[in-house]
Design an enzyme around this catalytic site. Sequence first.
Site, short mmCIF file in Angstrom:
data_model
loop_
_atom_site.label_atom_id
_atom_site.label_comp_id
_atom_site.label_asym_id
_atom_site.label_seq_id
_atom_site.Cartn_x
_atom_site.Cartn_y
_atom_site.Cartn_z
N PRO A 142 -68.55 67.30 83.02
CA PRO A 142 -68.92 67.87 84.32
C PRO A 142 -68.91 69.40 84.41
O PRO A 142 -68.09 70.00 85.11
CB PRO A 142 -67.88 67.25 85.26
CG PRO A 142 -66.68 67.04 84.41
CD PRO A 142 -67.23 66.67 83.05
N CYS A 143 -69.85 70.02 83.74
CA CYS A 143 -69.94 71.48 83.77
C CYS A 143 -70.39 71.99 85.13
O CYS A 143 -70.22 73.18 85.42
CB CYS A 143 -70.84 71.99 82.66
SG CYS A 143 -72.48 71.29 82.64
N HIS A 144 -70.90 71.09 85.98
CA HIS A 144 -71.28 71.53 87.34
C HIS A 144 -70.06 71.94 88.16
O HIS A 144 -70.20 72.62 89.16
CB HIS A 144 -72.06 70.41 88.06
CG HIS A 144 -71.29 69.15 88.24
ND1 HIS A 144 -71.18 68.19 87.25
CD2 HIS A 144 -70.58 68.68 89.29
CE1 HIS A 144 -70.45 67.18 87.69
NE2 HIS A 144 -70.07 67.46 88.94
#
Length: 173
Positions: A142-144
């Site tokens: 989850p780089c968001h």
Amino acid sequence: METNNQTLIRWTVLTHEDWSLHLAATSQGLCFIGSQQQAFDELAQWANARRLPGSSLVRDDAYLQAYADQLAEYLQGKRQSLDLPLDYRGTPFQMAVWQALREIPYGKTVSYSDIAERIQRPAAVRAVGAAIGANPVLIAVPCHRVIGKSGALTGYRGGMDMKTGLLDLEQLT
């Protein structure tokens, strides 16, 4: 299945409400999630030029159904993470960054410098940003959930609309 050192990558497109995502998996697990802005050509370039040279891409909706189902559940707010196997490959530094990303809890955000501290490389904030940008499995890693130190939304491989949509889904914006 791998033959003659060639990796078979199966892919599909998940369309759910306003989302359209390219998914790809090897026999080891999910290896790519691309955004609605990216076309099949981006998947092919990523596989052959960057991570799995000489790989063979085959559309196989049935093979990827379990991944598509879990992603659809995530996009519906019924799931906070994916629990099927992943097959992402990178440098040791990238792998450390991506592991740190996987440890960010659903509904939370951190800064690039927080990730640099987590991997015990506090001076490597720019390199952390580059590793995050190279993340092949959006959402699953989850780089968001990484934002600027000031709280501002920053770049995202899937595009800012996708990042905002994912943060809205997790009620973070």
